[in-house]
Design a protein around this motif. Structure first.
Motif, PDB file in Angstrom:
ATOM      1  N   ASN A  84      37.134  22.571  80.119  1.00 60.96           N
ATOM      2  CA  ASN A  84      38.171  23.507  79.676  1.00 60.96           C
ATOM      3  C   ASN A  84      39.372  23.484  80.614  1.00 60.96           C
ATOM      4  N   ALA A  85      39.118  23.334  81.905  1.00 58.37           N
ATOM      5  CA  ALA A  85      40.215  23.273  82.873  1.00 58.37           C
ATOM      6  C   ALA A  85      41.050  22.009  82.658  1.00 58.37           C
ATOM      7  N   ILE A  86      40.383  20.904  82.362  1.00 59.62           N
ATOM      8  CA  ILE A  86      41.085  19.650  82.089  1.00 59.62           C
ATOM      9  C   ILE A  86      41.935  19.782  80.831  1.00 59.62           C
ATOM     10  N   SER A  87      41.355  20.394  79.788  1.00 60.86           N
ATOM     11  CA  SER A  87      42.076  20.584  78.525  1.00 60.86           C
ATOM     12  C   SER A  87      43.321  21.427  78.736  1.00 60.86           C
ATOM     13  N   LYS A  88      43.165  22.532  79.447  1.00 61.58           N
ATOM     14  CA  LYS A  88      44.281  23.436  79.700  1.00 61.58           C
ATOM     15  C   LYS A  88      45.373  22.722  80.495  1.00 61.58           C
ATOM     16  N   SER A  89      44.982  22.007  81.538  1.00 64.40           N
ATOM     17  CA  SER A  89      45.941  21.292  82.374  1.00 64.40           C
ATOM     18  C   SER A  89      46.699  20.238  81.575  1.00 64.40           C
ATOM     19  N   TYR A  90      45.975  19.494  80.747  1.00 64.16           N
ATOM     20  CA  TYR A  90      46.605  18.450  79.944  1.00 64.16           C
ATOM     21  C   TYR A  90      47.633  19.043  78.974  1.00 64.16           C
ATOM     22  N   GLY A  95      53.485  20.030  77.302  1.00 63.19           N
ATOM     23  CA  GLY A  95      54.349  21.000  76.642  1.00 63.19           C
ATOM     24  C   GLY A  95      53.696  21.845  75.580  1.00 63.19           C
ATOM     25  N   PHE A  96      52.352  21.864  75.530  1.00 55.34           N
ATOM     26  CA  PHE A  96      51.630  22.644  74.529  1.00 55.34           C
ATOM     27  C   PHE A  96      50.833  23.792  75.171  1.00 55.34           C
ATOM     28  N   GLY A  97      51.165  24.126  76.402  1.00 56.48           N
ATOM     29  CA  GLY A  97      50.386  25.125  77.131  1.00 56.48           C
ATOM     30  C   GLY A  97      50.424  26.516  76.549  1.00 56.48           C
ATOM     31  N   ASP A  98      51.495  26.866  75.806  1.00 52.82           N
ATOM     32  CA  ASP A  98      51.607  28.206  75.218  1.00 52.82           C
ATOM     33  C   ASP A  98      51.126  28.257  73.776  1.00 52.82           C
ATOM     34  N   GLN A  99      50.679  27.120  73.250  1.00 50.26           N
ATOM     35  CA  GLN A  99      50.232  27.059  71.857  1.00 50.26           C
ATOM     36  C   GLN A  99      48.786  27.547  71.710  1.00 50.26           C
ATOM     37  N   PRO A 100      48.436  28.121  70.551  1.00 48.04           N
ATOM     38  CA  PRO A 100      47.010  28.375  70.287  1.00 48.04           C
ATOM     39  C   PRO A 100      46.314  27.025  70.130  1.00 48.04           C
ATOM     40  N   TYR A 101      45.095  26.914  70.618  1.00 42.40           N
ATOM     41  CA  TYR A 101      44.381  25.648  70.486  1.00 42.40           C
ATOM     42  C   TYR A 101      42.880  25.895  70.518  1.00 42.40           C
ATOM     43  N   LEU A 102      42.143  24.879  70.054  1.00 41.32           N
ATOM     44  CA  LEU A 102      40.678  24.891  70.063  1.00 41.32           C
ATOM     45  C   LEU A 102      40.203  23.642  70.789  1.00 41.32           C
ATOM     46  N   VAL A 103      39.111  23.777  71.543  1.00 44.81           N
ATOM     47  CA  VAL A 103      38.539  22.654  72.273  1.00 44.81           C
ATOM     48  C   VAL A 103      37.119  22.408  71.764  1.00 44.81           C
ATOM     49  N   TYR A 104      36.896  21.233  71.188  1.00 44.02           N
ATOM     50  CA  TYR A 104      35.570  20.850  70.699  1.00 44.02           C
ATOM     51  C   TYR A 104      35.006  19.747  71.594  1.00 44.02           C
ATOM     52  N   GLN A 105      33.780  19.917  72.007  1.00 40.22           N
ATOM     53  CA  GLN A 105      33.085  18.866  72.741  1.00 40.22           C
ATOM     54  C   GLN A 105      32.161  18.136  71.770  1.00 40.22           C
ATOM     55  N   HIS A 106      32.354  16.815  71.626  1.00 39.12           N
ATOM     56  CA  HIS A 106      31.554  16.027  70.679  1.00 39.12           C
ATOM     57  C   HIS A 106      30.471  15.250  71.425  1.00 39.12           C
ATOM     58  N   GLN A 107      29.319  15.128  70.778  1.00 37.03           N
ATOM     59  CA  GLN A 107      28.208  14.349  71.336  1.00 37.03           C
ATOM     60  C   GLN A 107      27.797  13.228  70.393  1.00 37.03           C
ATOM     61  N   ASP A 108      28.764  12.679  69.649  1.00 30.50           N
ATOM     62  CA  ASP A 108      28.435  11.681  68.630  1.00 30.50           C
ATOM     63  C   ASP A 108      28.863  10.273  69.038  1.00 30.50           C
ATOM     64  N   HIS A 115      37.830  17.013  71.624  1.00 24.59           N
ATOM     65  CA  HIS A 115      38.869  17.015  70.602  1.00 24.59           C
ATOM     66  C   HIS A 115      39.652  18.319  70.733  1.00 24.59           C
ATOM     67  N   LEU A 116      40.968  18.212  70.889  1.00 22.49           N
ATOM     68  CA  LEU A 116      41.841  19.372  70.994  1.00 22.49           C
ATOM     69  C   LEU A 116      42.617  19.516  69.701  1.00 22.49           C
ATOM     70  N   VAL A 117      42.625  20.719  69.142  1.00 22.41           N
ATOM     71  CA  VAL A 117      43.291  20.977  67.869  1.00 22.41           C
ATOM     72  C   VAL A 117      44.382  22.013  68.073  1.00 22.41           C
ATOM     73  N   THR A 118      45.597  21.696  67.638  1.00 21.10           N
ATOM     74  CA  THR A 118      46.703  22.633  67.750  1.00 21.10           C
ATOM     75  C   THR A 118      47.782  22.261  66.741  1.00 21.10           C
ATOM     76  N   VAL A 119      48.942  22.922  66.821  1.00 17.60           N
ATOM     77  CA  VAL A 119      50.082  22.618  65.953  1.00 17.60           C
ATOM     78  C   VAL A 119      51.332  22.484  66.818  1.00 17.60           C
ATOM     79  N   ASN A 120      52.351  21.826  66.265  1.00 12.87           N
ATOM     80  CA  ASN A 120      53.557  21.569  67.050  1.00 12.87           C
ATOM     81  C   ASN A 120      54.729  22.497  66.697  1.00 12.87           C
ATOM     82  N   ILE A 121      54.430  23.668  66.125  1.00  7.72           N
ATOM     83  CA  ILE A 121      55.445  24.689  65.865  1.00  7.72           C
ATOM     84  C   ILE A 121      55.158  25.868  66.796  1.00  7.72           C
ATOM     85  N   ASN A 122      56.159  26.265  67.589  1.00  7.97           N
ATOM     86  CA  ASN A 122      55.936  27.356  68.534  1.00  7.97           C
ATOM     87  C   ASN A 122      56.240  28.714  67.903  1.00  7.97           C
ATOM     88  N   ARG A 123      56.089  29.777  68.681  1.00  5.15           N
ATOM     89  CA  ARG A 123      56.230  31.137  68.157  1.00  5.15           C
ATOM     90  C   ARG A 123      57.660  31.460  67.733  1.00  5.15           C
TER      91      ARG A 123
END
Length: 414
Positions: A84-90, A95-108, A115-123
């Protein structure tokens, strides 16, 4: 750490992909920002609404979904807190630090990845620029994070990115067909170029799927309908067909035709590159099987279509490096079904139509044998190193982009 970035028009599609992995118990939602507690219990629609609150502020930007994978070296065992710290730092660094996002850890896959999921439209409703982000902000961020967290640098990993094998073929009877097909369709539409149904099916066949219009005298065909089937290892359609309109992506024939037109400019840019590669391989091949195998080693899958009588009637080349499907004859006559059959002695020079393969004769194509009454040849997705922007396509060729007419401008009379 290897980073792969993709953008698309459907945040729902990205969410469905990751949530389907959760449902298959091969992924976990380990982190989020901008969501209330209990985010792991929300449905795809509920998750999407949070992102759509932002995308609705900018209706002009259609490509607004951002899907990023962070891939670590095999053997790097990283705790959830560190991931999570790596995801946040990245995300902060690109430039996506203020965006809502989800972090999924895959084991496949054979290596740990997120996998990080977000959108490129800010508030404020403004679009966050993603053009060339992979080569610019992301590269800088990657190197800083590798040093900060003591990660194996991308340059020292055996592969430079996740392979297409990690997405894998849909196997009939082993998984839920609709969710698996949906995953592949989202991936193919977001990452591949194709301008015909044949090219589209050439790509899909590598993932064990086909789009089917029905027989020409059927109501489905006459009404422009389309369904999707899972293929077995011989290329035969199995299971219950699933209507195109039932997928969130809506990969119907009508929408496919729109994509065919949109991809034409991209195809023109890639055509000569693919032709040069295939031409060089063809000149060094002494048989159709050798040609197919040599193509595969270079990331190209040759898909041959056959009639029920065993005649070759079509050839499609799927270049997984440039991520494009191209009809053989579009590369040149010698690359089409007739040209290949003539070159490798399946028909005599000047003969009309390809030769029928004798019953019982085994034809090797891309590592698979087709005996007797062959159907569609199904290839194996090559295990290739892929990374962001590995395709040279960067937009419409100069002079090909349509100019928008101003509201007050009147069309000139000819």
């Amino acid at each position: 750490m290897v980073v792969r970035i993709s953008t698309g028009k459907s945040i729902q599609g990205v969410l469905r992909y990751n949530e389907s992995k959760r449902n298959q118990s091969v992924a976990q939602l380990i982190g989020s920002q901008g969501f209330a507690k209990g985010v792991e219990n929300l449905t795809v629609n509920q998750l999407a609404k949070r992102f759509e609150m932002l995308t609705s502020l900018n209706s002009r930007t259609k490509t607004n979904a951002v899907h990023i994978s962070l891939n670590f070296a095999p053997g790097e065992k990283l705790p959830e807190e560190k991931l999570n710290a790596i995801s946040k730092s990245y995300l902060d660094k690109i430039g996506f630090g203020d965006q809502p996002y989800l972090v999924y850890q895959h084991q496949d896959a054979g290596h740990p990845h997120l996998h990080l999921v977000t959108v490129n439209i800010n508030r404020e409703g403004k679009r966050i620029e993603t053009h060339n982000m992979g080569r610019n902000q992301s590269e800088v961020a990657r190197k800083e994070i590798e040093f900060e967290f003591g990660l194996v640098p991308a340059e020292k990993q055996q592969r430079i990115g996740p392979s297409l094998q990690e997405l894998g073929r849909v196997v009939y009877g082993r998984e839920t067909s609709k969710s698996s097909i949906n995953t592949v369709l989202n991936h193919v539409w977001a990452n591949y170029v194709f301008t015909s149904l044949g090219e589209y099916n050439g790509i899909l066949s590598g993932f064990g799927i086909t789009a089917y219009q029905g027989e020409k005298d059927s109501q489905r065909y006459q009404r422009g309908g389309l369904v999707y089937h899972v293929l077995d290892d011989k290329g035969r359609m199995k299971g219950v067909p699933i209507k195109a309109c039932s997928f969130y992506l809506k990969p119907t024939l009508k929408n496919l035709e729109r994509k065919f037109l949109m991809d034409q400019g991209k195809k023109e840019q890639l055509l000569e590159r693919v032709k040069a590669k295939v031409s060089g391989i063809l000149s060094m091949s002494n048989s159709l099987d050798q040609f197919s195998q040599n193509l595969k080693k270079n990331g190209v899958h040759l898909k041959l279509n056959h009639t029920q009588e065993g005649k070759i009637f079509g050839a499609t080349y799927v270049d997984h490096v440039h991520r494009i499907g191209i009809k053989g004859s579009d590369l040149g006559k010698e690359f089409g079904a007739h040209g290949l059959a003539e070159r490798f002695g399946l028909i005599s020079a000047g003969a009309k139509g390809p030769k029928k393969l004798p019953i019982g004769k085994e034809m090797e194509t891309d590592g698979l044998s087709i005996r007797g009454n062959p159907t569609q040849e199904v290839g194996v997705i090559p295990d290739l190193p892929l990374q962001f922007s590995d395709s040279p396509y960067k937009g419409y060729p100069p002079g090909k982009r349509k100019k928008k007419r101003k509201k007050n401008d009147k069309p000139s009379e000819s």
